[in-house]
Design an enzyme around this catalytic site. Sequence first.
Site, PDB file in Angstrom:
ATOM      1  N   VAL A   1      -3.409   1.632  -4.458  1.00  0.00           N
ATOM      2  CA  VAL A   1      -4.680   1.295  -3.540  1.00  0.00           C
ATOM      3  C   VAL A   1      -5.432   0.321  -4.205  1.00  0.00           C
ATOM      4  O   VAL A   1      -6.045   0.610  -5.088  1.00  0.00           O
ATOM      5  CB  VAL A   1      -5.204   2.471  -2.972  1.00  0.00           C
ATOM      6  CG1 VAL A   1      -6.177   1.931  -1.912  1.00  0.00           C
ATOM      7  CG2 VAL A   1      -4.339   3.659  -2.659  1.00  0.00           C
TER       8      VAL A   1
ATOM      9  N   LYS B   1       4.176   2.821  -3.872  1.00  0.00           N
ATOM     10  CA  LYS B   1       3.460   3.727  -2.943  1.00  0.00           C
ATOM     11  C   LYS B   1       4.209   4.875  -2.352  1.00  0.00           C
ATOM     12  O   LYS B   1       3.963   6.053  -1.895  1.00  0.00           O
ATOM     13  CB  LYS B   1       2.557   2.936  -1.847  1.00  0.00           C
ATOM     14  CG  LYS B   1       1.503   2.270  -2.311  1.00  0.00           C
ATOM     15  CD  LYS B   1       1.067   1.377  -0.976  1.00  0.00           C
ATOM     16  CE  LYS B   1       1.883  -0.178  -1.123  1.00  0.00           C
ATOM     17  NZ  LYS B   1       1.643  -0.944  -2.332  1.00  0.00           N
TER      18      LYS B   1
ATOM     19  N   GLU C   1       4.760  -9.532   1.156  1.00  0.00           N
ATOM     20  CA  GLU C   1       6.208  -9.181   0.619  1.00  0.00           C
ATOM     21  C   GLU C   1       7.030 -10.743   1.410  1.00  0.00           C
ATOM     22  O   GLU C   1       6.633 -11.431   1.887  1.00  0.00           O
ATOM     23  CB  GLU C   1       6.518  -7.916   1.290  1.00  0.00           C
ATOM     24  CG  GLU C   1       5.695  -6.907   1.207  1.00  0.00           C
ATOM     25  CD  GLU C   1       5.938  -6.334  -0.241  1.00  0.00           C
ATOM     26  OE1 GLU C   1       7.037  -6.394  -0.796  1.00  0.00           O
ATOM     27  OE2 GLU C   1       4.770  -6.288  -1.022  1.00  0.00           O
TER      28      GLU C   1
ATOM     29  N   ASP D   1       2.521  -0.631   5.042  1.00  0.00           N
ATOM     30  CA  ASP D   1       1.937  -0.756   3.772  1.00  0.00           C
ATOM     31  C   ASP D   1       0.693  -0.095   3.705  1.00  0.00           C
ATOM     32  O   ASP D   1       0.252   0.846   3.002  1.00  0.00           O
ATOM     33  CB  ASP D   1       2.322  -2.231   3.136  1.00  0.00           C
ATOM     34  CG  ASP D   1       1.810  -2.031   1.582  1.00  0.00           C
ATOM     35  OD1 ASP D   1       2.734  -1.475   0.975  1.00  0.00           O
ATOM     36  OD2 ASP D   1       0.813  -2.652   1.276  1.00  0.00           O
TER      37      ASP D   1
ATOM     38  N   LEU E   1      -8.456  -2.610  -8.615  1.00  0.00           N
ATOM     39  CA  LEU E   1      -9.936  -1.837  -8.184  1.00  0.00           C
ATOM     40  C   LEU E   1      -9.827  -0.425  -8.631  1.00  0.00           C
ATOM     41  O   LEU E   1      -8.825   0.277  -8.093  1.00  0.00           O
ATOM     42  CB  LEU E   1     -10.173  -2.118  -6.705  1.00  0.00           C
ATOM     43  CG  LEU E   1     -10.401  -3.729  -6.367  1.00  0.00           C
ATOM     44  CD1 LEU E   1     -10.874  -3.612  -4.795  1.00  0.00           C
ATOM     45  CD2 LEU E   1     -11.403  -4.277  -7.065  1.00  0.00           C
TER      46      LEU E   1
ATOM     47  N   GLY F   1      -2.101  -9.082  -5.900  1.00  0.00           N
ATOM     48  CA  GLY F   1      -1.685 -10.221  -6.859  1.00  0.00           C
ATOM     49  C   GLY F   1      -1.184  -9.481  -7.872  1.00  0.00           C
ATOM     50  O   GLY F   1      -1.793  -8.424  -8.397  1.00  0.00           O
TER      51      GLY F   1
ATOM     52  N   ALA G   1      -4.991  -2.660  -5.861  1.00  0.00           N
ATOM     53  CA  ALA G   1      -4.614  -3.019  -7.115  1.00  0.00           C
ATOM     54  C   ALA G   1      -5.207  -2.619  -8.199  1.00  0.00           C
ATOM     55  O   ALA G   1      -5.282  -1.508  -8.570  1.00  0.00           O
ATOM     56  CB  ALA G   1      -4.418  -4.511  -6.726  1.00  0.00           C
TER      57      ALA G   1
ATOM     58  N   LYS H   1      -1.072   3.320   2.289  1.00  0.00           N
ATOM     59  CA  LYS H   1      -2.204   3.464   1.230  1.00  0.00           C
ATOM     60  C   LYS H   1      -3.434   4.571   2.012  1.00  0.00           C
ATOM     61  O   LYS H   1      -3.858   5.407   1.271  1.00  0.00           O
ATOM     62  CB  LYS H   1      -2.827   2.091   1.071  1.00  0.00           C
ATOM     63  CG  LYS H   1      -2.170   1.139   0.194  1.00  0.00           C
ATOM     64  CD  LYS H   1      -2.746  -0.175   0.358  1.00  0.00           C
ATOM     65  CE  LYS H   1      -1.923  -1.196  -0.504  1.00  0.00           C
ATOM     66  NZ  LYS H   1      -2.194  -2.395  -0.217  1.00  0.00           N
TER      67      LYS H   1
ATOM     68  N   GLU I   1      -3.483   4.762  -9.861  1.00  0.00           N
ATOM     69  CA  GLU I   1      -4.695   3.727  -9.270  1.00  0.00           C
ATOM     70  C   GLU I   1      -4.137   2.561  -8.809  1.00  0.00           C
ATOM     71  O   GLU I   1      -4.788   1.907  -8.006  1.00  0.00           O
ATOM     72  CB  GLU I   1      -5.449   3.170 -10.643  1.00  0.00           C
ATOM     73  CG  GLU I   1      -6.490   2.676 -10.438  1.00  0.00           C
ATOM     74  CD  GLU I   1      -7.712   3.265  -9.562  1.00  0.00           C
ATOM     75  OE1 GLU I   1      -7.520   2.996  -8.141  1.00  0.00           O
ATOM     76  OE2 GLU I   1      -8.387   3.937 -10.046  1.00  0.00           O
TER      77      GLU I   1
END
Length: 843
Positions: free
Chosen positions: A640, A610, A698, A709, A644, A825, A642, A713, A637
């Site tokens: 943000v 990011k 993390e 983080d 999705l 994940g 992962a 996003k 993609e």
Amino acid sequence: MAAARRPARSSTRRPAASLEVWKFGGASLAGVAEIQKAAALIAGHKGPLVIAASALAGVTDLLLEGAEHARAGRPADASRVAATLLRRHRDVVKGLLPSGSARRTLLTAVDSAAREYRNLCTAIGLLGHMAPRVSDRLVSRGERLSAQILSAAIVRAGRRSTYAEATDIVATDGQHGAAAALLPETTRRARRILGPLVARTVVVVPGFIGRAPDGSVTTLGRGGTDFTATLLARSLRARRVVLWKDVPGILTADPRVVTDARLIPQLHHREAAEVAHYGAKVLHPRALIPIAGTRIVLHVRSFLDPAASGTEVSARRSLRSYPVKALATVRAQAIVTVAGKGMVGVHGIAARTFAAVEAERLSVSTIFQASSESSIGFTLPESEASRAVNSIRNAFREELASGLIDNVTSRPGMAVLAVVGDGMAGTPGIAARVFSALAAARINVVAIAQGSSERNISFAVQSSEAADASRCVHAAFQLSKIGGGRPQAVQTTDVVLLGFGRVGRALADQIALPNGQATVRVVGLLDRSGFVFEPKGLSRRRLLHLTQKKDAGALLASLGGKAAGAAEALTFMASHAVSRPVLVDVTSDETGGLLRTAIGHGFNVVLANKKPLAGSWDSYAGLLASTNNGGPDVRYEATVGAGLPIIDTYRKLVETGDRVLRIEGCVSGTLMFVVSAVSSGQRFSDAVREAVERGYAEPDPRDDLSGRDAARKGLILARLLGYRGPAPTPDDLVPRALRDLPLPEFMKRLPASDDEWAERVERERGQGRVLRYVVTATPRRVSARLSAVPVSTPIGALHGTRNLIAFTTRRYRAEPLVVSGPGAGAEVTAAGILNDIYSLASR
Ligand code: ADP
Ligand code: ASP
Ligand code: MG
């Protein structure tokens, strides 16, 4: 005697007019299977044949490598190389021939060659240096062995064959390392020795080598077997020369650099000569000299696909609609310049300059015109520049002293690119097209030369820009349409991974899966130590092996990779070509500058990282600029949610004419996990510990708990909506007193805030609410907050690491469009990245 010279006659003294000379390159003699295939091709041919054989693939390099070990005082390494050479040749002999006298003879030859090689290496080790003369003697072994082996394989395939010593035939000028052939003498010897043989048997001659006037072995320079073949063809008045290679023929550019290089069906001798002279490895630089101006036709053909016709090089002219047909590049050049105002109008400076170079037996590859007469420039190999400079300085001692000449300088690190084509002479504007294409790609041209023949334009650029320059000129002349534009291979999408942590590994694994798209492959990996690069694609096995070693803590530089900085590695990869390259950033570093370098080299970029998108507005816009200008694409993609489809959903909404007013939701899997665990009664400190243990957070959970983080996003989403303001200040869940502690200390003291959390949760529960970490983005505002939301809302009902993102749009105003699912994940993040890669591949 005129009749005797007529090529149609055949006699034992003069070869039949149907004589062909075939050359087998190293790649066509790689091992038992290849040699059998070569022998079968030869045996299946009807007419008379002379064969020029290269050493088995890689053997010349290996011979030189071993000698270098010996020279540098590493006898054990030299000995290991000698053993490898011995084993390789012995294995090939045993694989080709059944036991018997033929096999025994060859094994004896292999053994004695290996013994001599060892002895030579020992001598080199004692001397501590290796003169070109010795090096020539040393490498000549490779061709001698392979030619004897091939000859035996031909006999085994059912055709008569004889081995002939090249040193008895090819006469050279004695310039060790890169000798020139003496044509009349070679012709006499070839006719005398080979003439009587060719009518009866297939003669196999070792390529690459010849004999100096003093009787010593000389080589013709790397790739010299091409030259041996054309020399023999000329001497024996062959009808045709066939060079069997691992490429389909001569291509419009080096396929390792320009992936849409195409097969050129036909070239004129003179055009091929320029391509060779300017460094296209496919032909030895002087291979065309013996047959230029003759009626001998040369074919470069594919050993992998022997039925294909390849490239014809002949006296015909074709492809008239292509004034430019090919590009070639010589690398590792230096530009030497002799400059001085006093030179204007003085005669003979150029002549003396080149005489001084000539005196060192160096040869200049290109001479550049200066815009004024006040300088003369030329290129030659980098390694020879200082000799040339010294010799010229010496020649102009007086002029330098008197100031007539200011200086003689050299500039290394250059590449010379030649744009070649017979039709250039009659077509105006070629140079303009070349240079405006280069200017548009912002490639700086250091010097320009137009060959007097107008059959080529050559120019010098910094070596690091050579590959980009080739690709851009190739595109400017639409060379990928030559010969019907048939691609040489399926277009692949070549992935380079920046960072090889959990996500990188999961991705490599998904790409390598048998049901993945075969056209997407991983060609390179970079970590902080260096890189691993395999332009043909890293095998699943190699990737798995690297993964295991990386897991055990090893770095790429020590796993067969090269040590290098990331920018250097990328430049290297770009110069090797890669097809539709994609750089995937799975680091969590500030990689913006590096990504822009990659984009400059034509890489598309896919981000899971990011940070490059969440810095200043200028760096964000700078990164995405190429996407908006039709250049390489940048996709993100996986930054943000992962895997999705968040960015994807946004784009689809916009593409269909909707307007997105607000994007809101839980975008941090880690915070979601911690906050929902606490809301359902778990202690805060336990929830954090569990998040770390399960790999959701993390390594230092404060990176997540600080909200930084999530804020990144949020900023990425807001920027999508046109927000240009500053980054949000997120709610920080790390107690102030614990922010700067070492990690173990932090974990130890975390329980101190458990009670406070429990009370807060209890308070909200009383009002039917739960805590959630919510990011909100609009075109004007962005925030990252810990909020209490009603349990009855979709966000309130979330649990685990799930993400939920709600789009409020003009169409979805009353009830937002919701995307929800696992948002953290390695596996799902890799899936998000893969989605971006596939969408780039199908562009
Ligand atoms: P050989 O096996 O006969 O010695 P080489 O390996 O010397 O063959 O030459 C073939 C190689 O040359 C190809 O693998 C390709 O990478 C490289 N090459 C560079 N420029 C060109 C070009 N214009 N056309 C074809 N191949 C090229
Ligand atoms: N074996 C030599 C080389 O590798 C010559 C050749 O293959 O043509 O350069
Ligand atoms: Mg070669």
